[in-house]
Write an enzyme that holds these catalytic residues in place. Structure first.
Site, PDB file in Angstrom:
ATOM      1  N   ASP A 185      14.014   0.858  28.904  1.00  0.00           N
ATOM      2  CA  ASP A 185      14.854  -0.068  28.142  1.00  0.00           C
ATOM      3  C   ASP A 185      15.511   0.623  26.955  1.00  0.00           C
ATOM      4  O   ASP A 185      16.645   0.296  26.580  1.00  0.00           O
ATOM      5  CB  ASP A 185      14.021  -1.259  27.670  1.00  0.00           C
ATOM      6  CG  ASP A 185      13.420  -2.023  28.834  1.00  0.00           C
ATOM      7  OD1 ASP A 185      14.169  -2.386  29.746  1.00  0.00           O
ATOM      8  OD2 ASP A 185      12.198  -2.234  28.841  1.00  0.00           O
ATOM      9  N   HIS A 234       5.029   0.640  27.275  1.00  0.00           N
ATOM     10  CA  HIS A 234       5.322  -0.305  28.352  1.00  0.00           C
ATOM     11  C   HIS A 234       4.051  -1.056  28.709  1.00  0.00           C
ATOM     12  O   HIS A 234       2.959  -0.497  28.700  1.00  0.00           O
ATOM     13  CB  HIS A 234       5.857   0.435  29.592  1.00  0.00           C
ATOM     14  CG  HIS A 234       6.508  -0.456  30.594  1.00  0.00           C
ATOM     15  ND1 HIS A 234       5.790  -1.165  31.528  1.00  0.00           N
ATOM     16  CD2 HIS A 234       7.807  -0.764  30.808  1.00  0.00           C
ATOM     17  CE1 HIS A 234       6.619  -1.862  32.286  1.00  0.00           C
ATOM     18  NE2 HIS A 234       7.857  -1.643  31.874  1.00  0.00           N
TER      19      HIS A 234
END
Length: 436
Positions: free
Chosen positions: A371, A313
């Site tokens: 995600d 991330h």
């Protein structure tokens, strides 16, 4: 109880430019890094700072959300995201983000009633949907319909009226699930299903998406709880691109519906809201468990442009705290639905196993992020990938509303006007067309 902070600068940073020294105030937050106040820099030095992407610039002061990417921490108004996801629900979390405190039972009941009883759309707004092609992306529909709300609700567009801001905030949270569900129904050619006040927020949304008039549809409570957690985890994330867009639009005095429509448009970008869709597309590209070693090798090859989507991330340099909750939720959904013989989910589970045990992934901290898990979960529930970003927008509306209200009430807020480093032509004379 709100926390009041004395932000008067007690320290200064020294900047030397053109042989002149300038003392810049240093401001400290309640937690996190201090910031150097450069708001008077141009007036004192006739120079700007250069910060593409504003990654080292605080554009505002906020009390809503705090992120520590190095430690893997996400707080909503001081509360850890995992505690809220486990013990709270989306309506309570929305109240927290907007007001700053968890509600009492009376406050919760009033807020929940206000949201659920205002989830219907103005009937004329339904005609907007027929103006879109059937294959229109749900985000295109949401941009248009949310922007059009200001044409129907004139009693909540005056940003200088606290009561109108209050009404607009609740309307947006109440109607966004209806808009998103109708965008989905329109795309699959099914009739709209109206909201039901007797259902909770997430259950009502799933009912609007998957029920049909010809038969009774009952939402699985485990799936509804998973949807609620997804909404909580996506509700706010500090000054990201779409939130900054909402604040920037709002700084001009634009009405709240226009500001949220601008946020939806920004979120639509694949670098922001499309990450879970990109993760699923990657799983499709891999295709089968047998091909995973090939793609793992490509991911480790610095000369290969292939990247594993849904791992690591930009903000969280450790583990994404939302991913822990989403991982548990994902497995609960898969177990509840008993999905078998789905090659994509088989690939996803094997990739997860490798990422959590392979030394390369551990060393690089390429853990599965939110995600990765949310994409798998939403697919299992039955949503097409085109709806993923629309669901993100639905949840993030709460954060946008909270941030917009905070921005409006901030006495130091001014219209956004970033500067630039100009590198084009200097002044030159016009040459007539015949002489060129």
């Amino acid at each position: 109880m709100s926390i009041e902070r004395d932000n008067r600068p007690k320290r200064t940073a020294t900047l030397t430019t053109n042989d002149q020294t300038h003392a810049l105030p240093v401001m400290s937050g309640s937690v996190g890094p201090s910031v150097i106040d450069i708001s008077n820099l141009y007036g004192e030095t006739h120079q700007f700072t250069y910060d593409p992407g504003f990654t080292s610039t605080a554009s505002c002061e906020s009390k809503i959300t705090y992120i520590d990417g190095e430690a893997g921490i996400l707080l909503y108004r001081g509360y850890p995201i995992d505690e809220l996801a486990e013990h709270s629900n989306f309506i309570e979390t929305a109240y927290l983000l907007i007001t700053g405190e968890l509600p009492t039972q009376t406050e919760y009941d009033e807020f929940n009633h206000a949201i659920m009883d205002h989830s219907m759309m103005h009937e004329q707004l339904l005609e907007f949907f027929s103006g879109f092609r059937r294959d229109a992306h749900p985000m295109a529909i949401m941009c248009g319909v949310v922007g059009a709300l200001s044409a129907f609700y004139h009693d909540s567009t005056d940003i200088n009226d606290a009561h109108q801001r209050f009404v607009a905030s609740r309307r947006l949270i109440a109607k966004m699930p209806t808009i998103a569900a109708m965008a989905y129904k329109y795309s699959v050619g099914q009739p709209f299903v109206y909201p039901r006040n007797d259902l909770d927020y997430s259950t009502d949304f799933l009912h609007m998406c998957f029920a049909v008039p010809t038969q009774e549809y009952k939402v699985d409570p485990i799936i509804a709880r998973a949807m609620d957690r997804i909404f909580i985890l996506h509700a706010d994330h500090e000054q990201n691109a779409s939130t900054s867009t909402v604040r920037l639009a709002g700084s001009s005095g634009a009405n709240p519906f226009a500001c949220v429509a601008a946020g939806i448009a920004c979120l639509w970008g694949p670098a922001h809201g499309g990450a879970n869709e990109a993760a699923l597309n990657m799983l499709r590209e891999i295709g089968s468990i047998e091909r995973i070693p090939e793609f793992i090798a490509r991911a480790k090859d610095h000369d290969d442009p292939f990247r594993l989507m849904g791992f690591g991330h930009r903000v969280y340099k450790n583990y994404d705290p939302r991913a822990r909750v989403m991982q548990q939720t994902c497995h609960e959904v898969l177990n509840e639905l008993g999905i078998e013989d789905d090659p994509m989910l088989d690939v996803a589970m094997e990739l997860e196993r490798i990422a959590l045990s392979d030394d390369y992934f551990i060393e690089k901290k390429l853990y599965p992020n939110i995600d990765f898990y949310s994409g798998i979960t939403l697919k299992a529930i039955g949503f097409p990938t085109t709806m993923f970003t629309a669901l993100f927008a639905l949840a993030r509306t709460v954060g946008w509303v909270a941030q917009w209200n905070e921005m409006i009430e901030d006495p130091s807020q001014r219209i956004g006007r970033p500067r630039q480093l100009y590198s084009g032509y200097t002044e030159r004379d016009y040459v007539s067309l015949k002489s060129r």
